[in-house]
Design a protein around this motif. Sequence first.
Motif, mmCIF file in Angstrom:
data_model
loop_
_atom_site.group_PDB
_atom_site.id
_atom_site.type_symbol
_atom_site.label_atom_id
_atom_site.label_comp_id
_atom_site.label_asym_id
_atom_site.label_seq_id
_atom_site.Cartn_x
_atom_site.Cartn_y
_atom_site.Cartn_z
ATOM 1 N N ASN A 112 -44.748 6.886 -10.279
ATOM 2 C CA ASN A 112 -44.070 8.187 -10.338
ATOM 3 C C ASN A 112 -42.651 8.098 -9.794
ATOM 4 N N PHE A 113 -42.050 6.919 -9.907
ATOM 5 C CA PHE A 113 -40.691 6.697 -9.399
ATOM 6 C C PHE A 113 -39.711 7.662 -10.065
ATOM 7 N N SER A 114 -38.817 8.223 -9.235
ATOM 8 C CA SER A 114 -37.869 9.212 -9.751
ATOM 9 C C SER A 114 -36.414 8.781 -9.569
ATOM 10 N N GLY A 145 -39.027 1.824 -10.689
ATOM 11 C CA GLY A 145 -39.593 1.489 -9.398
ATOM 12 C C GLY A 145 -39.772 0.013 -9.123
ATOM 13 N N VAL A 146 -39.316 -0.842 -10.024
ATOM 14 C CA VAL A 146 -39.387 -2.287 -9.815
ATOM 15 C C VAL A 146 -37.981 -2.779 -9.452
ATOM 16 N N TYR A 147 -37.829 -3.293 -8.232
ATOM 17 C CA TYR A 147 -36.542 -3.753 -7.723
ATOM 18 C C TYR A 147 -36.414 -5.260 -7.958
ATOM 19 N N THR A 148 -35.329 -5.653 -8.610
ATOM 20 C CA THR A 148 -35.089 -7.066 -8.916
ATOM 21 C C THR A 148 -33.923 -7.579 -8.077
ATOM 22 N N PHE A 149 -34.124 -8.734 -7.444
ATOM 23 C CA PHE A 149 -33.120 -9.316 -6.555
ATOM 24 C C PHE A 149 -32.693 -10.691 -7.068
ATOM 25 N N ALA A 150 -31.706 -11.270 -6.416
ATOM 26 C CA ALA A 150 -31.197 -12.583 -6.793
ATOM 27 C C ALA A 150 -32.013 -13.695 -6.135
ATOM 28 N N GLN A 151 -31.961 -14.841 -6.742
ATOM 29 C CA GLN A 151 -32.648 -16.008 -6.164
ATOM 30 C C GLN A 151 -32.110 -16.321 -4.766
ATOM 31 N N ASP A 152 -30.820 -16.084 -4.557
ATOM 32 C CA ASP A 152 -30.213 -16.369 -3.257
ATOM 33 C C ASP A 152 -30.835 -15.540 -2.128
ATOM 34 N N ASP A 153 -31.501 -14.427 -2.484
ATOM 35 C CA ASP A 153 -32.083 -13.551 -1.464
ATOM 36 C C ASP A 153 -33.598 -13.721 -1.325
ATOM 37 N N SER A 161 -35.630 2.580 -0.238
ATOM 38 C CA SER A 161 -35.800 4.033 -0.154
ATOM 39 C C SER A 161 -35.663 4.622 -1.552
ATOM 40 N N TYR A 162 -36.490 5.617 -1.847
ATOM 41 C CA TYR A 162 -36.484 6.177 -3.198
ATOM 42 C C TYR A 162 -37.190 7.523 -3.211
ATOM 43 N N LEU A 163 -37.012 8.250 -4.303
ATOM 44 C CA LEU A 163 -37.735 9.498 -4.554
ATOM 45 C C LEU A 163 -38.825 9.248 -5.583
ATOM 46 N N TYR A 164 -39.918 9.984 -5.453
ATOM 47 C CA TYR A 164 -40.978 9.931 -6.447
ATOM 48 C C TYR A 164 -41.627 11.303 -6.556
ATOM 49 N N THR A 165 -42.401 11.518 -7.585
ATOM 50 C CA THR A 165 -42.987 12.837 -7.830
ATOM 51 C C THR A 165 -44.501 12.798 -7.700
ATOM 52 N N ASP A 166 -45.061 13.952 -7.417
ATOM 53 C CA ASP A 166 -46.514 14.134 -7.398
ATOM 54 C C ASP A 166 -46.795 15.478 -8.055
ATOM 55 N N ALA A 167 -47.451 15.453 -9.203
ATOM 56 C CA ALA A 167 -47.675 16.671 -9.980
ATOM 57 C C ALA A 167 -48.858 17.480 -9.500
ATOM 58 N N THR A 168 -49.569 17.006 -8.492
ATOM 59 C CA THR A 168 -50.809 17.664 -8.085
ATOM 60 C C THR A 168 -50.689 18.467 -6.794
ATOM 61 N N VAL A 169 -49.621 18.287 -6.049
ATOM 62 C CA VAL A 169 -49.495 18.983 -4.764
ATOM 63 C C VAL A 169 -48.163 19.720 -4.697
ATOM 64 N N GLY A 170 -48.103 20.720 -3.822
ATOM 65 C CA GLY A 170 -46.847 21.382 -3.527
ATOM 66 C C GLY A 170 -46.334 22.280 -4.632
ATOM 67 N N THR A 171 -45.099 22.735 -4.434
ATOM 68 C CA THR A 171 -44.429 23.659 -5.352
ATOM 69 C C THR A 171 -42.987 23.237 -5.524
ATOM 70 N N THR A 172 -42.486 23.337 -6.736
ATOM 71 C CA THR A 172 -41.088 23.031 -7.021
ATOM 72 C C THR A 172 -40.418 24.238 -7.654
#
Length: 244
Positions: A112-114, A145-153, A161-172
Motif C-alpha cells: 500500500n505504498f503511497s 515501495g521497493v528501494y534500489t541502491f548502488a553496489q557501492d552501498d 521513511s514513507y507514506l502508505y494507505t490502509d483502506a480498512t481503518v480511520g477516516t479521510t
Amino acid sequence: MRQYNFGSGNMVVIPPVTVPTPIQLGSLQEVTIGFSASNKELAGQNQYAEIVARGMVKVSGKAKFARINAAAYNAIFFNETAQTGMTLAAFNELGTIPSATAYTVTAANSTNFSQDMGVVEAATGKIFTRVASAPSAYQYSVTSGVYTFAQDDKAKKVLISYLYTDATVGTTITLNNNPTGEAPSFQAVFNGKFSGKQTTMILYSCVSNKLDLIGTKTEDFTIPEFDFTAFAPSGVLGLLSTHG
C-alpha cells in the motif's frame, strides 16, 4: 438557590441534516460563549447621553477539545465527504542493503505504498539522494515501495521513511478548494453540571471562522480549538436554561 459551574462541561455539535448524528467533543478542555453588543448613544447639549439603544449583538464562542475526531472537524469546518481509510506514515524503518544481487530493500508496507519521504544511513545520518534510476553511491530509486541502491552501498543499514494507505481503518477528508461563501453550519449544545445543578445553552445555528487543528509540543498533548459565531436565520438564536 445559588448555582455555580465548575469544570469544562460537555459540548455537542449537530449538523443541520434531516437525520443528524450528534457529535460530542471528547476530552473537552474549555468552552467560552460570549455576547457582545454595539450601543448607540444619543447626546444633546450636556455631557451624558440622554438615551442608549442597542445595535447589533455578536454571539461568539470558542471550544478546545483533545480527542481527535474527523467527523467533528468535518461538521465544524470542512463540510466535505468523508471516506473510510487513511494515510499512515512509517518513519525511520530499518533495512539492510543486501551484499549481492539486486541491492534492494522492500518497505514493510510496500503493498500500500503511497509516497517516499526519504532515506538516511543509520550509522551516520547521511542523507541519500533520490534518482529516477541507476543509483550510484548514496543514491536510491524507489518504485512501489521497493528501494534500489548502488553496489557501492551494499551491506549498509538504512532508515527509510514513507507514506502508505490502509483502506480498512480511520477516516479521510479531501480538502477541496471550494467557492467562497460556502461554510457548514451546526447547532451547538453546551451543558455544565456542578453540585446537582445544570446549565444548558443551545445555539441553533453556528458557523466556525477558525479551526486550529494541529499544535504540537514536546511532552504535551495537542489541543485542537475552534472559534464560531452564532446567528438567527429563523428569528430564534437559541435558549439558555439554568437552575439559578
